[in-house]
Design a protein around this motif. Structure first.
Motif, PDB file in Angstrom:
ATOM      1  N   LEU A 182       0.823  -1.173   0.072  1.00 16.22           N
ATOM      2  CA  LEU A 182      -0.156  -0.006   0.055  1.00 16.22           C
ATOM      3  C   LEU A 182       0.837   1.209  -0.049  1.00 16.22           C
ATOM      4  CD1 LEU A 182      -2.519  -1.144   2.814  1.00 16.22           C
ATOM      5  CD2 LEU A 182      -2.989  -1.027   0.247  1.00 16.22           C
ATOM      6  N   THR A 183       0.152   2.280  -0.622  1.00 13.49           N
ATOM      7  CA  THR A 183       0.916   3.689  -0.637  1.00 13.49           C
ATOM      8  C   THR A 183       0.576   4.393   0.833  1.00 13.49           C
ATOM      9  OG1 THR A 183      -0.907   4.789  -1.254  1.00 13.49           O
ATOM     10  CG2 THR A 183       0.710   3.796  -2.988  1.00 13.49           C
ATOM     11  N   GLU A 184       1.307   5.335   1.220  1.00 12.89           N
ATOM     12  CA  GLU A 184       1.028   5.735   2.398  1.00 12.89           C
ATOM     13  C   GLU A 184      -0.389   6.547   2.650  1.00 12.89           C
ATOM     14  OE1 GLU A 184       2.689   9.645   5.123  1.00 12.89           O
ATOM     15  OE2 GLU A 184       3.947   8.806   3.707  1.00 12.89           O
ATOM     16  N   THR A 185      -0.781   6.950   1.394  1.00 13.99           N
ATOM     17  CA  THR A 185      -1.961   7.738   1.256  1.00 13.99           C
ATOM     18  C   THR A 185      -3.302   6.414   1.543  1.00 13.99           C
ATOM     19  OG1 THR A 185      -1.456   9.319  -0.029  1.00 13.99           O
ATOM     20  CG2 THR A 185      -3.722   8.783   0.022  1.00 13.99           C
ATOM     21  N   GLN A 186      -2.960   5.349   0.701  1.00 12.85           N
ATOM     22  CA  GLN A 186      -3.739   4.121   1.019  1.00 12.85           C
ATOM     23  C   GLN A 186      -3.996   3.897   2.252  1.00 12.85           C
ATOM     24  OE1 GLN A 186      -2.203   1.631  -2.038  1.00 12.85           O
ATOM     25  NE2 GLN A 186      -3.365   2.373  -3.573  1.00 12.85           N
ATOM     26  N   THR A 187      -2.945   3.579   2.970  1.00  6.31           N
ATOM     27  CA  THR A 187      -2.833   3.160   4.337  1.00  6.31           C
ATOM     28  C   THR A 187      -3.630   4.177   5.471  1.00  6.31           C
ATOM     29  OG1 THR A 187      -0.857   1.994   3.923  1.00  6.31           O
ATOM     30  CG2 THR A 187      -1.212   2.606   6.318  1.00  6.31           C
TER      31      THR A 187
ATOM     32  N   ALA B 134     -11.229   2.108   8.971  1.00  2.00           N
ATOM     33  CA  ALA B 134     -11.480   0.817   9.687  1.00  2.00           C
ATOM     34  C   ALA B 134     -11.835   1.460  11.260  1.00  2.00           C
ATOM     35  CB  ALA B 134     -10.138   0.285   9.688  1.00  2.00           C
ATOM     36  N   GLN B 135     -11.735   2.456  11.741  1.00  3.29           N
ATOM     37  CA  GLN B 135     -11.829   2.930  13.021  1.00  3.29           C
ATOM     38  C   GLN B 135     -13.267   3.649  13.113  1.00  3.29           C
ATOM     39  OE1 GLN B 135      -8.564   5.554  14.407  1.00  3.29           O
ATOM     40  NE2 GLN B 135      -7.260   4.064  13.427  1.00  3.29           N
ATOM     41  N   ARG B 136     -13.824   3.930  11.743  1.00  6.16           N
ATOM     42  CA  ARG B 136     -15.158   4.456  11.916  1.00  6.16           C
ATOM     43  C   ARG B 136     -16.455   3.614  11.881  1.00  6.16           C
ATOM     44  NH1 ARG B 136     -12.929   8.002   7.364  1.00  6.16           N
ATOM     45  NH2 ARG B 136     -11.914   9.635   8.640  1.00  6.16           N
ATOM     46  N   PRO B 137     -17.491   3.889  12.385  1.00  5.15           N
ATOM     47  CA  PRO B 137     -18.585   2.983  12.432  1.00  5.15           C
ATOM     48  C   PRO B 137     -19.057   2.743  10.939  1.00  5.15           C
ATOM     49  CG  PRO B 137     -18.946   5.024  13.734  1.00  5.15           C
ATOM     50  CD  PRO B 137     -17.763   5.019  13.194  1.00  5.15           C
ATOM     51  N   GLY B 138     -19.253   1.243  10.708  1.00  4.22           N
ATOM     52  CA  GLY B 138     -19.577   0.965   9.136  1.00  4.22           C
ATOM     53  C   GLY B 138     -18.636   0.837   8.396  1.00  4.22           C
ATOM     54  N   ASN B 139     -17.062   1.091   8.789  1.00  4.68           N
ATOM     55  CA  ASN B 139     -16.118   1.165   8.070  1.00  4.68           C
ATOM     56  C   ASN B 139     -16.036   2.210   7.051  1.00  4.68           C
ATOM     57  OD1 ASN B 139     -14.937  -0.890   9.808  1.00  4.68           O
ATOM     58  ND2 ASN B 139     -15.428  -2.468   8.271  1.00  4.68           N
TER      59      ASN B 139
ATOM     60  N   LEU C 134      -9.497  -4.211   4.837  1.00  6.16           N
ATOM     61  CA  LEU C 134      -9.120  -4.604   6.384  1.00  6.16           C
ATOM     62  C   LEU C 134      -7.930  -5.522   6.551  1.00  6.16           C
ATOM     63  CD1 LEU C 134     -12.671  -4.811   7.740  1.00  6.16           C
ATOM     64  CD2 LEU C 134     -11.233  -2.857   7.913  1.00  6.16           C
ATOM     65  N   THR C 135      -7.889  -6.538   5.607  1.00  6.11           N
ATOM     66  CA  THR C 135      -6.996  -7.506   5.574  1.00  6.11           C
ATOM     67  C   THR C 135      -5.675  -6.735   5.261  1.00  6.11           C
ATOM     68  OG1 THR C 135      -8.479  -9.296   5.252  1.00  6.11           O
ATOM     69  CG2 THR C 135      -6.128  -9.750   4.711  1.00  6.11           C
ATOM     70  N   ALA C 136      -5.738  -5.877   4.265  1.00  6.19           N
ATOM     71  CA  ALA C 136      -4.454  -5.167   3.604  1.00  6.19           C
ATOM     72  C   ALA C 136      -3.784  -4.469   4.621  1.00  6.19           C
ATOM     73  CB  ALA C 136      -4.826  -4.451   2.469  1.00  6.19           C
ATOM     74  N   ILE C 137      -4.568  -4.027   5.785  1.00  2.11           N
ATOM     75  CA  ILE C 137      -3.803  -3.102   6.939  1.00  2.11           C
ATOM     76  C   ILE C 137      -3.695  -4.054   8.020  1.00  2.11           C
ATOM     77  CG2 ILE C 137      -4.350  -1.081   6.046  1.00  2.11           C
ATOM     78  CD1 ILE C 137      -6.807  -0.863   8.284  1.00  2.11           C
ATOM     79  N   GLY C 138      -3.927  -5.136   8.027  1.00  7.26           N
ATOM     80  CA  GLY C 138      -3.771  -6.230   9.254  1.00  7.26           C
ATOM     81  C   GLY C 138      -4.842  -6.464  10.145  1.00  7.26           C
ATOM     82  N   ILE C 139      -6.009  -6.255   9.778  1.00  9.49           N
ATOM     83  CA  ILE C 139      -7.171  -6.445  10.517  1.00  9.49           C
ATOM     84  C   ILE C 139      -8.097  -7.731  10.028  1.00  9.49           C
ATOM     85  CG2 ILE C 139      -9.361  -5.481  11.341  1.00  9.49           C
ATOM     86  CD1 ILE C 139      -8.316  -2.548  11.260  1.00  9.49           C
ATOM     87  N   VAL C 140      -8.258  -8.390  10.755  1.00 10.77           N
ATOM     88  CA  VAL C 140      -8.965  -9.642  10.244  1.00 10.77           C
ATOM     89  C   VAL C 140     -10.548  -9.285  10.487  1.00 10.77           C
ATOM     90  CG1 VAL C 140      -9.685 -12.367  10.854  1.00 10.77           C
ATOM     91  CG2 VAL C 140      -7.211 -11.342  11.299  1.00 10.77           C
ATOM     92  N   PRO C 141     -11.171  -9.216   9.186  1.00  9.32           N
ATOM     93  CA  PRO C 141     -12.676  -9.264   8.864  1.00  9.32           C
ATOM     94  C   PRO C 141     -13.435 -10.105   9.716  1.00  9.32           C
ATOM     95  CG  PRO C 141     -11.746  -9.229   7.009  1.00  9.32           C
ATOM     96  CD  PRO C 141     -10.648  -9.751   7.930  1.00  9.32           C
TER      97      PRO C 141
END
Length: 175
Positions: free
Chosen positions: A4-9, A16-21, A80-87
């Motif tokens: 991922l680029t910095e912007t994408q991250t 991922a931190q907001r309600p409903g992603n 979510l998976t790309a930033i290390g969060i398991v859906p």
């Protein structure tokens, strides 16, 4: 792992931190052509998706659709998976009448004509078009549309039909 680029991250992490992603609003300083290019690439890679915005709930708009409505951006499971969060896993498909708010899965409300239709189609003997018309008050073409659209496409149910000996065509929900 997805590179991922910095912007994408930043976009994925904030979403991922907001309600409903919800991935909106985008980071400060990202607007215009740069925002459009970043979002387009992320949609192409399946990291985010464009979904209908619920303006009544105050969902931030990505773009207006021209009919008084708009769309917003949502982080997908791949994002979510790309930033290390398991859906979170999806519930079983036969769990139709539950309220699954976070996953935006359509549900059938109890007591509606659609709920009656589902109950008749789930019965072991199935239902003929005449029975379905009597139960719902709908015309045959409306019932066929509901079976194909609402039940098949939106709820993911498989409805079969078969011509049975001594009986009109019978419709059933496959289990």
């Amino acid at each position: 792992m997805t590179k991922l680029t910095e912007t994408q991250t930043v976009i994925l992490t904030a979403g991922a931190q907001r309600p409903g992603n919800i991935a909106m609003p985008l980071p400060k300083g990202l607007h215009g052509a740069a925002a459009k290019m970043a979002v387009t690439k992320m949609i192409e890679r399946g990291l985010i998706e464009e979904v209908d915005a619920d303006i009544r709930k105050g969902d931030p708009l990505w773009r207006e659709t021209g009919d008084g409505n708009g769309t917003t951006l949502k982080v997908t499971n791949a994002g979510l998976t790309a930033i290390g969060i398991v859906p979170e896993p999806m519930p079983p498909a036969n769990h139709l009448l539950s309220n699954v708010s976070n996953l935006a899965r359509p549900v059938s409300r109890p007591g509606t004509k659609q709920a009656k239709l589902i109950a008749l189609l789930k019965a072991p003997e199935g239902a003929t078009m005449e029975v379905l018309i009597a139960a719902t008050g709908w015309q045959a073409h409306t019932l066929r549309g509901a079976i194909s659209g609402a039940l098949g496409k939106k709820l993911g149910l498989t409805v079969t039909s078969a011509k049975e000996e001594g009986r009109a065509r019978v419709y059933r929900i496959s289990r």
